[in-house]
Design a protein around this motif. Structure first.
Motif, mmCIF file in Angstrom:
data_model
loop_
_atom_site.group_PDB
_atom_site.id
_atom_site.type_symbol
_atom_site.label_atom_id
_atom_site.label_comp_id
_atom_site.label_asym_id
_atom_site.label_seq_id
_atom_site.Cartn_x
_atom_site.Cartn_y
_atom_site.Cartn_z
ATOM 1 N N PRO A 35 0.827 -1.247 0.077
ATOM 2 C CA PRO A 35 -0.072 -0.093 0.001
ATOM 3 C C PRO A 35 0.844 1.171 -0.008
ATOM 4 C CG PRO A 35 -0.019 -1.078 2.416
ATOM 5 C CD PRO A 35 0.914 -1.876 1.101
ATOM 6 N N CYS A 37 2.511 4.439 1.410
ATOM 7 C CA CYS A 37 3.056 4.714 3.007
ATOM 8 C C CYS A 37 3.274 6.032 2.926
ATOM 9 C CB CYS A 37 3.974 3.925 3.271
ATOM 10 S SG CYS A 37 3.510 2.006 3.431
ATOM 11 N N TYR A 43 3.268 3.203 7.334
ATOM 12 C CA TYR A 43 1.639 2.663 7.310
ATOM 13 C C TYR A 43 1.315 2.714 8.706
ATOM 14 C CZ TYR A 43 -2.341 0.448 5.288
ATOM 15 O OH TYR A 43 -3.362 0.064 4.918
ATOM 16 N N PHE A 46 -2.170 3.958 9.935
ATOM 17 C CA PHE A 46 -3.495 3.030 9.387
ATOM 18 C C PHE A 46 -3.709 1.728 10.107
ATOM 19 C CE2 PHE A 46 -1.473 5.521 5.933
ATOM 20 C CZ PHE A 46 -2.402 6.672 6.080
ATOM 21 N N THR A 55 -5.513 -5.588 10.449
ATOM 22 C CA THR A 55 -5.189 -4.889 9.147
ATOM 23 C C THR A 55 -4.258 -5.419 8.320
ATOM 24 O OG1 THR A 55 -5.002 -2.834 10.900
ATOM 25 C CG2 THR A 55 -4.094 -2.338 8.755
ATOM 26 N N LEU A 59 -4.503 -6.431 4.140
ATOM 27 C CA LEU A 59 -3.480 -6.203 3.204
ATOM 28 C C LEU A 59 -3.335 -7.389 2.326
ATOM 29 C CD1 LEU A 59 -1.297 -3.475 4.913
ATOM 30 C CD2 LEU A 59 -2.881 -2.934 3.074
ATOM 31 N N ILE A 69 5.473 -2.972 3.464
ATOM 32 C CA ILE A 69 5.035 -2.032 4.110
ATOM 33 C C ILE A 69 6.087 -1.028 4.650
ATOM 34 C CG2 ILE A 69 2.368 -2.185 4.376
ATOM 35 C CD1 ILE A 69 2.888 -3.068 7.281
#
Ligand code: HEM
Length: 490
Positions: A35, A37, A43, A46, A55, A59, A69
């Motif tokens: 994702p 960052c 990250y 989040f 979480t 992902l 990440i």
């Protein structure tokens, strides 16, 4: 003036942005997916602090079994493919420790859990050898030393439950006391009384310390936070605790007669070894020894205790399975005999139940992270030196490609048609490879002896209902929320 500085700032921003963009475009190395960052914090904002594994699970669903990440300053590779983990963790290059502030800032690379390279190799070899020897040593009772120490702890715990028969009891302090003393005896040759002041303090440190060093704790990834008042307090607690325990350990070491030839615990083994080295200590410094002893205590106590708490909780949720284990105990051991080491292999349903609890509610959902000690290519992706490698045990244990109906609690999945234990190679609660848990055998024995003794003597139910679907408490380990057990005599 203000306009000038605004202009300067804007120029700087454009310059940095262009530089990063060009750098990114020129960089032809294939990076793992992952994702977006943020700069600096990555990250972290989040990530669900109460349940970071949830979480990461989302992902994983999006990016697959290997994704990257950024956790603050720490580049992280999350791997949910057990076969890949098995291959990587056999290689020295993937057996560093994660570059967390805890590992190198606080523990300074000492001990067993946080060390790497020569110091780790020397002490891992030494402690493994010592634990093996303790396991071979026969006591007057005919049991081996480790078995005997565990049985003493079990007897204590059963006695505590007897005092509370028929009423709700918070088992945590009793379990911590009994299991802590098993580890104390094997590591230091010391057994504390429940009310001993030093022991009360050491347990408090263990309890609080574990919460502070949680893998997802921001301090680990953004060390500069230690200067903020909130984190200053945490740091003070950890560093003071470390200093006080080391003073206490030194007293224990000083009380050992190092002229002995045989040891009965790890501390004695170290003192005898120091005597042999006659000042040429190499990596066997006092600092390192304090850290190894502390690691054994920390790693050995919380893990076994938490696993037993989960198992007893699941027993209350599945009374039919509890009954099946009791029947098994009655037929293998008998109601009035003590469980012997030789009985454990025959208590197959108990073992399958334990494995199923370790699968469905792994106490280390994010595993114990490693790090990559040199630039490497993994599955075609470039992984740079210092990347944290996270073996995502939670995802592996719930992967429908590996397990049939993974959401269901079904100990039978670990038994074949002849009632033999099946241990799939993708199941790794103690992880795998060069750094595999050093106390795996002791941990398994402790769990089996405790649970067997409890169910041999009691039926267990819960005071209040407990919803297994609600999040548990996440510190370094995943701990069940507060519950009270009601043990009634069988
Ligand atoms: C249910 C009980 C336990 C579980 C689930 C467990 C799990 C683990 C895991 C997952 C690791 C990380 C391995 C890696 O980095 O690849 C580990 C490491 C370790 N465990 Fe355990 N453990 C348990 C009990 C114990 C006990 C009883 C002891 C000691 C008496 C112990 C001592 C250690 C040590 C020293 C390490 C660090 C090994 C190294 O870095 O080389 N553990 N454990």
């Amino acid at each position: 003036m203000e306009l000038f500085s605004y202009f300067n700032l804007q120029t700087l921003f454009i310059f940095v942005f262009t530089f990063l963009l060009v750098f990114h475009l020129l960089d032809r190395k294939k990076r793992p997916p992952g994702p977006f960052c943020l700069p600096i914090v990555g990250y972290l904002p989040f990530i669900n602090k109460e349940a970071p594994y949830q979480t990461l699970l989302k992902l994983k669903e999006k990016y697959g079994n290997i994704f990257a990440i950024q956790m603050g300053f720490v580049p992280t590779l999350v791997i949910s493919d057990p076969y890949l983990i098995k291959r990587l963790f056999l290689m020295e290059a993937f057996c560093g420790r994660a570059p967390l502030y805890l590992t190198f800032g606080i523990m300074q690379g000492y001990g067993l859990i946080c060390s790497e390279g020569q110091i780790w190799r020397d002490h891992r070899k030494f402690v493994a050898h010592v634990l093996r020897n303790l396991g071979k040593y026969k006591t007057a009772s005919g049991r081996n030393l480790i078995e005997e120490v565990i049985i003493n702890g079990v007897d204590d715990f059963v006695m505590d439950l007897r005092h509370n028969t028929g009423q709700p009891v918070n088992i945590t302090p009793y379990l911590r006391h009994s299991i802590g003393n098993i580890v104390n005896e094997l590591v230091f040759g010391v057994t504390y009384k429940m009310e001993d002041e030093t022991w009360v303090y050491l347990q408090h440190l263990l309890d609080e310390g574990f919460k502070h060093v949680a893998v997802a704790g921001p301090l680990n990834f953004l060390p500069f936070l230690r200067h903020l008042p909130k984190f200053k307090k945490t740091m003070k607690f950890i560093l003071e605790g470390k200093q006080k325990t080391h003073i206490h350990y030194e007293e224990i070491l000083q009380s050992i007669d190092s002229d002995k030839h045989e040891y009965r615990n790890v501390a004695e083994a170290y003192m005898i070894e120091l005597e042999k080295k006659r000042g040429n200590v190499g990596t066997f410094t006092k600092q390192q020894i304090y850290h190894v002893l502390a690691d054994l205590f920390g790693a050995g106590t919380d893990t076994a205790m938490t696993t037993i708490k989960w198992i007893l909780l699941y027993m209350t949720k599945y009374p039919d399975k509890q009954e099946r284990i009791q029947e098994e105990l009655d037929s293998v051991v008998g109601r009035n005999n003590d469980v012997q080491m030789g009985d454990l292999a025959k208590l197959r349903y108990l073992e399958a139940f334990t494995m199923e609890v370790q699968r469905i509610n792994n106490i280390l959902p994010l595993g114990v992270p490693h790090s990559c000690t040199e630039d490497r290519i993994v599955e075609g992706y470039y992984v740079k030196k210092g990347t944290m490698i996270l073996p995502f045990l939670w995802a592996m244990n719930l992967d429908p490609n590996l397990w049939k109906d993974p959401e269901n609690f079904r100990p039978e999945r670990f038994l074949d048609e002849y009632n033999n234990i099946i241990k799939p190679e993708f199941f790794m609660p103690f992880q795998t490879g060069r750094r595999v848990c050093l106390g795996e055998d002791i941990g398994k024995l402790t769990i089996s002896f405790f649970v067997a003794a409890v169910l041999q003597n009691f039926n267990v139910t819960l005071k209040d209902d407990y919803d297994l679907n609600e999040n548990a408490e996440y510190g370094f380990t995943l701990v069940p929320r507060y519950y009270e057990l009601i043990p009634t005599c069988r």
